[in-house]
Design an enzyme around this catalytic site. Structure first.
Site, short mmCIF file in Angstrom:
data_model
loop_
_atom_site.label_atom_id
_atom_site.label_comp_id
_atom_site.label_asym_id
_atom_site.label_seq_id
_atom_site.Cartn_x
_atom_site.Cartn_y
_atom_site.Cartn_z
N ARG A 108 -2.27 -118.60 -19.19
CA ARG A 108 -2.17 -118.78 -20.44
C ARG A 108 -3.25 -119.85 -21.00
O ARG A 108 -3.74 -120.60 -20.14
CB ARG A 108 -0.74 -118.95 -21.09
CG ARG A 108 -0.10 -120.24 -20.33
CD ARG A 108 1.18 -120.49 -20.92
NE ARG A 108 2.12 -121.66 -20.16
CZ ARG A 108 3.15 -121.85 -20.37
NH1 ARG A 108 3.94 -121.27 -21.21
NH2 ARG A 108 3.66 -123.10 -19.82
N CYS A 112 -10.88 -121.48 -25.77
CA CYS A 112 -11.40 -122.80 -26.33
C CYS A 112 -11.26 -122.89 -27.68
O CYS A 112 -11.24 -122.06 -28.52
CB CYS A 112 -12.93 -122.72 -25.90
SG CYS A 112 -13.89 -124.05 -27.04
N ASN A 146 1.48 -123.17 -28.44
CA ASN A 146 2.69 -123.77 -27.63
C ASN A 146 1.76 -124.63 -26.80
O ASN A 146 0.88 -124.49 -26.26
CB ASN A 146 3.06 -122.63 -26.73
CG ASN A 146 4.15 -123.08 -25.81
OD1 ASN A 146 5.22 -123.05 -26.32
ND2 ASN A 146 3.94 -123.27 -24.71
N GLU A 147 2.51 -125.89 -26.72
CA GLU A 147 2.04 -127.02 -25.90
C GLU A 147 0.41 -127.16 -25.68
O GLU A 147 -0.11 -126.88 -24.85
CB GLU A 147 2.60 -126.94 -24.70
CG GLU A 147 4.28 -127.15 -24.46
CD GLU A 147 4.75 -127.10 -23.10
OE1 GLU A 147 4.09 -126.87 -22.03
OE2 GLU A 147 5.90 -127.93 -22.92
N CYS A 152 -12.37 -128.68 -22.23
CA CYS A 152 -13.14 -127.41 -22.04
C CYS A 152 -14.55 -127.99 -22.14
O CYS A 152 -15.11 -128.95 -22.81
CB CYS A 152 -12.70 -126.64 -23.38
SG CYS A 152 -13.75 -125.02 -23.27
N CYS A 157 -18.12 -125.50 -27.13
CA CYS A 157 -17.76 -127.19 -27.11
C CYS A 157 -18.93 -127.99 -27.37
O CYS A 157 -19.19 -128.79 -27.98
CB CYS A 157 -16.93 -127.73 -25.96
SG CYS A 157 -15.18 -126.87 -26.17
N GLU A 306 12.39 -127.15 -26.71
CA GLU A 306 12.62 -126.73 -25.21
C GLU A 306 13.24 -127.80 -24.45
O GLU A 306 12.70 -129.05 -24.24
CB GLU A 306 11.13 -126.40 -24.44
CG GLU A 306 10.38 -125.34 -25.15
CD GLU A 306 9.19 -124.96 -24.45
OE1 GLU A 306 9.25 -125.10 -23.20
OE2 GLU A 306 8.54 -124.22 -24.82
C1 GAL Z 1 6.80 -125.24 -20.98
C2 GAL Z 1 6.46 -124.01 -21.79
C3 GAL Z 1 7.25 -122.83 -21.87
C4 GAL Z 1 7.29 -122.55 -20.57
C5 GAL Z 1 8.18 -123.96 -19.87
C6 GAL Z 1 8.54 -123.57 -18.15
O1 GAL Z 1 5.97 -126.12 -21.06
O2 GAL Z 1 6.05 -124.49 -23.35
O3 GAL Z 1 6.33 -121.98 -22.43
O4 GAL Z 1 6.53 -122.33 -19.79
O5 GAL Z 1 7.34 -124.96 -19.84
O6 GAL Z 1 7.54 -123.55 -17.75
#
Ligand code: GAL
Length: 664
Positions: A108, A112, A146-147, A152, A157, A306
């Protein structure tokens, strides 16, 4: 965003399960007091399986089931995982490493930020999702991507970097001067000649041995690229669904993006928190530090999007959380300002690289110990919700953390064992061990409410920051500056001033010489007037006082007897200069003394080991969160009403291992 009740939830991937499971999942969630789920942040190929063919039917159905059970939704934009059809058609989207290698398909974050094609695809999917769900009152927030993270070095770039440089410097001449490109014949004649700091001949570890001015600007550019990419998405959602707040899940001490700036475009910040996983086991203070970083971004409460809920790793497992720890880690985040807790993940997945990342439920879906612990925690939190949500954390001490300094300190880290984040962590832990809570702030943030401010290794310095600190101290503030502060200009050039450069006047000392400690060398440091000694193992600034008083000296090597730690009275305040790294025990002791002199009141009169205390306030009421991270029962002399057990304390609180109390 101000919440009325505490959101308590799970990260849920209905697309990983046959539909027949969804209803049962939702029932079990309700059973665990879950009232929110985050969905869809990796579901791009399921939503748009072919270019322009959008299908929300499955997600609608999953959301309907959840809503019927009274569970609200945070919707993720799925851009962290661009689908295969897109990558095959537009390989230009791929992220490229410093060697020019494409970071290929299969995991994932393979895109870029500066790919215009990717930005177009992003616009399309975000518009589609936002239009589809804009009127759904059960969508309580949006999570962008996400995160965010990653560097790159692709051609997109490079083009964007040239534009960025032109905007920053106006003329190539100025850029050459700021970077000092006369060194090794690196002068650029026009913008077209500019480069990204990728693979080159000399290697001084990581990164390659480029011009430090270029390296720092590249870091700034990369961070700005991410921020602009996030803004592209935020703007769309704000336009289409203005009532729904927007967040992003950040990673605590992660340092590739300037989180202060990333947070500016968000309604609230979220944290991903995994205290014990495949990659390491955090000291108990570390998740608290991450939380303080999050709270410091917007100076407001945050969500945990999370939160660890089981043993976890990708190829192998971290330790299984012990009975009580999931609850403890949850309260720790709330103590530090979390207004919502969302556990990762609902149920361990049967496939994919995260098969080993256990959630609230195991693969078999049977509720066991962890489910029951979360259920109990949820029950307690719902009961206490009204007096927990929106509480403000109260700190008398701040630590300054600057991303520009972070990057400069990474690029040339002074000593193999030097780590900016480690110093911040040591001082934070010292405060925690003295039962003092901490805010994490940026270099120019308002300091006036703090009795004590710590400025670790603030390597880059400007007149503006100097004045800011000077104003704080002369008005009565107490400032602690460490070694490697003030040694460079903002463009990453070394200063010509006597060290600590612009901070010399504040500190009342001069760095006469320094010694970087290598090959396992240590140097003893002795506190004057006390029989306390500690050890430096990274760095020794050998000081000459110029108005400051000597508090500690070196007790070894050719600089034995020379000052290591000093204090300078300035205006109504004081400036401490700590010329060396020191072991944790020494720092904890020193910080305890200095803060006490500065009028900081610890939250417990005497330190109790492995116990963390945080104070949160609301409407004149004060709540002490007391957390026992240790494996032993502890007794804490304290009066008040304990909210979780609903009991009046009679001068003593007994906390079992991993237990928690909230005392009003
Ligand atoms: C986080 C991420 C999640 C999942 C989790 C466990 O960093 O946002 O999608 O991957 O780690 O690996």
């Amino acid at each position: 965003m101000s919440l009325k009740k505490l959101y308590f939830g799970a990260d849920y991937y209905p697309e990983h399960w046959k539909e027949e499971n969804w209803e049962k999942h939702a029932d079990l969630m309700r059973g665990a007091n879950i009232n929110v789920v985050r969905l869809a942040e990796f579901a791009w190929s399921k939503i748009e399986s072919q270019e322009g063919k959008f299908d929300f039917s499955w997600l609608d159905e999953a959301i309907d089931i959840l809503i019927r059970k009274g569970i609200k939704v945070v919707l993720g934009t799925p851009t962290a995982a661009p689908p295969k059809w897109m990558m095959d058609k537009h390989p230009d989207i791929y992220n490229v490493d410093e060697y020019g290698n494409i970071r290929g398909f299969g995991s994932r974050r393979h895109y870029c930020y500066n790919s215009e094609i990717f930005q177009q695809f992003t616009r399309k999917i975000v518009i589609e999702i936002a239009e589809h769900y804009k009127n759904n009152p059960n969508i309580v927030a949006w999570q962008i991507d996400n995160e965010f993270g990653g560097l790159c070095y692709c051609d997109n770039c490079l083009k964007a970097f040239k534009r960025w440089l032109k905007k920053r410097y106006g003329t190539v001449k100025r850029m050459n001067e700021e970077w000092g490109t006369v060194f090794w014949s690196q002068t650029y004649n026009n913008w077209d000649e500019a480069i990204l700091p990728g693979y080159t001949v000399c290697d001084s570890g990581t990164p390659y041995a480029h011009n430090p001015g270029l390296l720092l600007d590249y870091r700034r550019f990369n961070s700005d690229s991410c921020i602009a990419y996030q803004k592209l998405q935020v703007d769309i959602i704000r336009k289409i669904a203005p009532a729904q707040p927007v967040t992003h899940n950040m990673m605590g001490m992660f340092n590739e993006i300037d989180y202060y700036k990333l947070g500016e475009d968000l309604d609230f910040v979220s944290l991903d928190n995994y205290p014990n996983n495949q990659w390491g086991k955090a000291h108990y203070d570390s998740p608290g530090l991450s939380a303080d970083v999050m709270r410091g971004i917007k100076k407001q409460n945050f969500w945990v999007m999370e939160q660890q809920s089981g043993p976890c790793g990708w190829n192998f497992f971290g330790d299984t959380p012990k009975p009580g720890q999931l609850r403890l880690w949850t309260y720790q985040q709330i103590a530090h300002g979390a207004d919502a807790i969302v556990y990762f993940r609902w149920r361990a997945c049967l496939f994919g690289i995260e098969q080993y990342w256990y959630g609230i439920l195991d693969h078999d879906g049977i509720p066991r110990r962890r489910y029951l612990e979360i259920q109990q925690t949820g029950q307690e939190l719902q009961r206490l919700s009204e007096c927990l949500v929106g509480l403000k954390v109260f700190s008398q001490v701040a630590i300054v953390r600057s991303y520009d300094c972070e990057w400069s300190n990474i690029i040339q880290s002074h000593n193999k064992n030097f780590q900016y984040d480690k110093i911040i962590g040591q001082y934070h832990r010292a405060l925690t061990e003295n039962h003092i809570s901490t805010d994490i702030v940026n270099s120019l943030d308002d300091l006036s409410s703090y009795k004590f401010v710590i400025l670790p290794a603030h390597i880059l310095m400007t007149e503006e920051i100097k004045k800011h600190l000077m104003d704080y101290v002369t008005a009565g503030g107490n400032l602690l500056i460490t070694y490697r502060s003030g040694a460079r200009e903002w463009n990453n050039q070394m200063t010509t001033k006597v060290l600590p450069g612009l901070l010399k006047e504040l500190a009342g000392v001069e760095v006469e010489e320094f010694d970087s400690l290598n090959h396992g060398r240590t140097v003893k440091v002795m506190m004057k007037n006390e029989l306390i000694e500690g050890y430096a193992s990274v760095w020794c600034d050998i000081l000459k006082t110029d108005g400051a008083e000597i508090l500690a000296t070196y007790a070894q090597d050719y600089f034995s007897g020379m000052p290591a730690i000093t204090v300078n009275n300035l205006g109504n305040g004081k400036v401490y200069y700590v010329g060396s790294d020191l072991d944790q025990k020494f720092i904890t002791h020193m910080v305890g003394n200095f803060t006490r002199e500065g009028g900081v009141n610890p939250l417990l009169p005497e330190p109790v080991s492995n116990v963390e205390v945080m104070k949160r306030i609301m409407g004149g009421k004060e709540y002490l969160f007391i957390l026992n991270h240790g494996e032993e029962e502890v007794s804490i002399p304290i009066d008040g009403f304990e909210l979780i057990s609903n009991t009046q304390l009679k001068g003593m609180l007994i906390l079992k291992p991993y237990d928690v109390a909230i005392v009003k």
